[in-house]
Design an enzyme around this catalytic site. Structure first.
Site, PDB file in Angstrom:
ATOM      1  N   HIS A  90       0.877  -1.386  -0.074  1.00  0.00           N
ATOM      2  CA  HIS A  90       0.069  -0.133   0.076  1.00  0.00           C
ATOM      3  C   HIS A  90       0.962   1.118  -0.049  1.00  0.00           C
ATOM      4  CE1 HIS A  90       0.519   0.077   4.385  1.00  0.00           C
ATOM      5  NE2 HIS A  90      -0.306  -1.055   4.695  1.00  0.00           N
ATOM      6  N   HIS A 108      -4.254  -9.629  14.515  1.00  0.00           N
ATOM      7  CA  HIS A 108      -4.441  -8.297  13.961  1.00  0.00           C
ATOM      8  C   HIS A 108      -5.375  -8.790  12.528  1.00  0.00           C
ATOM      9  CE1 HIS A 108      -3.726  -4.493  12.198  1.00  0.00           C
ATOM     10  NE2 HIS A 108      -2.455  -4.837  11.329  1.00  0.00           N
ATOM     11  N   ASP A 165      -3.495  -8.721   5.264  1.00  0.00           N
ATOM     12  CA  ASP A 165      -2.135  -9.369   5.072  1.00  0.00           C
ATOM     13  C   ASP A 165      -1.926 -10.600   6.411  1.00  0.00           C
ATOM     14  OD1 ASP A 165      -1.714  -7.198   6.919  1.00  0.00           O
ATOM     15  OD2 ASP A 165       0.300  -7.223   6.632  1.00  0.00           O
ATOM     16  N   TYR A 168      10.337  -0.164   7.974  1.00  0.00           N
ATOM     17  CA  TYR A 168       8.935  -0.589   8.365  1.00  0.00           C
ATOM     18  C   TYR A 168       8.618   0.401   9.811  1.00  0.00           C
ATOM     19  CZ  TYR A 168       5.252  -3.788   9.876  1.00  0.00           C
ATOM     20  OH  TYR A 168       3.947  -4.237   9.835  1.00  0.00           O
ATOM     21  N   ASP A 224       2.751  -7.272  14.183  1.00  0.00           N
ATOM     22  CA  ASP A 224       3.520  -6.108  13.098  1.00  0.00           C
ATOM     23  C   ASP A 224       4.874  -5.526  14.104  1.00  0.00           C
ATOM     24  OD1 ASP A 224       1.954  -6.200  10.968  1.00  0.00           O
ATOM     25  OD2 ASP A 224       0.665  -4.859  11.463  1.00  0.00           O
ATOM     26  N   HIS A 259       5.882  -9.970  10.071  1.00  0.00           N
ATOM     27  CA  HIS A 259       6.814 -10.072   8.796  1.00  0.00           C
ATOM     28  C   HIS A 259       8.122 -10.195   9.055  1.00  0.00           C
ATOM     29  CE1 HIS A 259       3.418  -8.041   6.998  1.00  0.00           C
ATOM     30  NE2 HIS A 259       3.160  -7.475   7.899  1.00  0.00           N
ATOM     31  N   GLU A 315      -5.612  -6.859  10.008  1.00  0.00           N
ATOM     32  CA  GLU A 315      -5.516  -6.305   8.735  1.00  0.00           C
ATOM     33  C   GLU A 315      -5.065  -7.593   7.713  1.00  0.00           C
ATOM     34  OE1 GLU A 315      -2.050  -3.301   8.638  1.00  0.00           O
ATOM     35  OE2 GLU A 315      -2.703  -2.717   6.512  1.00  0.00           O
ATOM     36  N   HIS A 375      -0.209  -1.400  14.987  1.00  0.00           N
ATOM     37  CA  HIS A 375      -0.582   0.206  14.479  1.00  0.00           C
ATOM     38  C   HIS A 375      -2.189   0.375  14.203  1.00  0.00           C
ATOM     39  CE1 HIS A 375      -0.926  -1.117  10.090  1.00  0.00           C
ATOM     40  NE2 HIS A 375      -0.669  -1.979  10.695  1.00  0.00           N
TER      41      HIS A 375
END
Ligand code: FEO
Length: 392
Positions: free
Chosen positions: A25, A79, A83, A191, A163, A222, A81, A144
């Site tokens: 993104h 999380h 991904d 990051y 994250d 990640h 999100e 985040h």
């Protein structure tokens, strides 16, 4: 290939490697990424997170190397999100007895993403016995997203940090001591700068709370798993979260006919005259996410643009919009640029930097057409003045 995260932990990496990812993104990911999912095998079996939708088969294959997916008892969604939750509905179908767990905000978010799923909230600090071992849940609110949490496996002292502490790296290596440490820290900084930077106060709270845990391994969602450089990354996170800077400068600009470029270089020379190491980027050819990374520890951030049709150049506007979202605090800014007539760009930039509540000790520099020797000296003097302002 099966990968146990720590000997005899029965905690396994089962994630997906996104070798070809080059954009996350808007954040350039030259080294690709991984979506790390983990499997904790005890009397009860827990899967921590899933992966992006197009890597779900890879995740399932890795899970099958360790256990039958149907035997999974819990899917912990640290999380929402996508991904990390992109594989949730497929996994839920494959794991019929699995209870899906998330933070309170995770439950709210997941219900909007996947209305068919039943998700149970776990509280901050809550524990869950898996048999011989126990996991606990630790909210990481706004690091985040509002829903982020970490899962801690007490017996193996592994923190599944989600994250936090992540890096966008695709690699065959899984652990920090198997990978290039310099590149790893550079990607961790990138990051942080691009994903976590606005949430320094929340990061400090989370670091304080996690500081009460004995941690042997940090397994983020990640990139590379930390086991030899935990003190290094913790130190950096504290430094970034406190917004600590070095007496360095970053200049970014775009230029139509090289006049603004000449000013940028003169500004750099002025800063360097005063002993301030300076890096310089043309926003037309450098992605904003890289400029932002360079700015993470820099005290001075200077932005220049030619004026085009009464505005700054779109490349510079794009960078400033990105910067506005990340909203770094306590910086010294400076605006400059060449123009033919009108010359609005430096003032527009100055106003955007002022809106970030930065210190702006030197007025915006505007130069008509090609800089004269005197104009070049003004830019160089601006650099020296900016340097003096941070050197007290
Ligand atoms: Fe890696 Fe916020 O998702």
């Amino acid at each position: 290939m099966k990968c146990e995260i720590k000997k005899n932990s029965n905690a396994w990496w089962v994630g997906g490697v996104d070798w070809n990812l080059r954009d996350f993104h808007g954040y350039t990911t030259e080294r690709g990424s991984t979506y790390n999912a983990y499997l904790i095998v005890d009397e009860k079996i827990a899967l921590v997170d899933t992966v992006k939708y197009y890597l779900v088969d890879e995740l399932i294959e890795r899970v099958k190397e360790v256990v039958d997916p149907a035997s999974i008892d819990y899917i912990i969604s640290n999380h929402t999100e996508m991904d990390h939750s992109g594989g949730l509905t497929r996994l839920a179908a494959l794991c019929p007895k699995a209870k899906i767990l998330a933070s309170a905000n995770g439950v709210k978010n997941l219900s909007r993403h996947f209305p068919s799923l039943q998700v149970t909230a776990v509280a901050d600090g809550e524990t869950l016995s898996l048999g011989r071992s126990t996991v606990s849940f630790h909210y990481e609110q706004m690091v985040h997203w509002p829903d982020n949490m970490a899962t801690y496996h007490r017996e193996s002292k592994i923190l599944f940090s989600n994250d936090a502490f992540g890096q966008h790296i695709a690699s065959a290596e899984r652990f920090d001591d198997e990978y290039n440490g310099g590149v790893l820290m550079e990607e961790a900084a990138k990051y942080y700068a691009n994903i976590v930077w606005p949430y320094g106060a929340q990061v400090q709270k989370v670091l304080t709370a996690l500081g009460t845990l004995a941690i042997d391994i940090i397994a983020p969602s990640h990139g590379i798993i930390w086991r030899s450089m935990i003190a290094d990354i913790m130190k950096k996170y504290w430094q970034w979260a406190r917004n600590e800077t070095k007496n360095t400068a970053v200049i970014t600009y775009d230029t139509m006919w090289q006049s603004t470029a000449l000013l940028a270089k003169a500004l750099m020379r002025g800063l360097e005259d005063a002993g301030v190491p300076t890096t310089i980027y043309n926003a037309a050819v450098t992605p904003s996410s890289d400029i932002i990374t360079a700015a993470l520890e820099a005290k001075i951030i200077a932005v220049g643009s030619s004026t085009l049709n009464n505005n700054m150049l779109p490349t510079v506007a794009g960078f400033l919009t990105y910067l506005k979202g990340l909203a770094p605090k306590n910086r010294t800014g400076f605006a400059f640029g060449s123009y033919g007539w009108g010359g609005q760009a430096p003032k527009q930039i100055h106003e955007m930097l002022a809106a970030l509540e930065w210190s702006l000790p030197v007025d915006a520099l505007r130069v008509q057409f090609i800089p004269t020797e005197a104009d070049i000296e003004r830019a160089r003097e601006a650099g020296r003045a900016l340097a003096a302002s941070i050197q007290g």
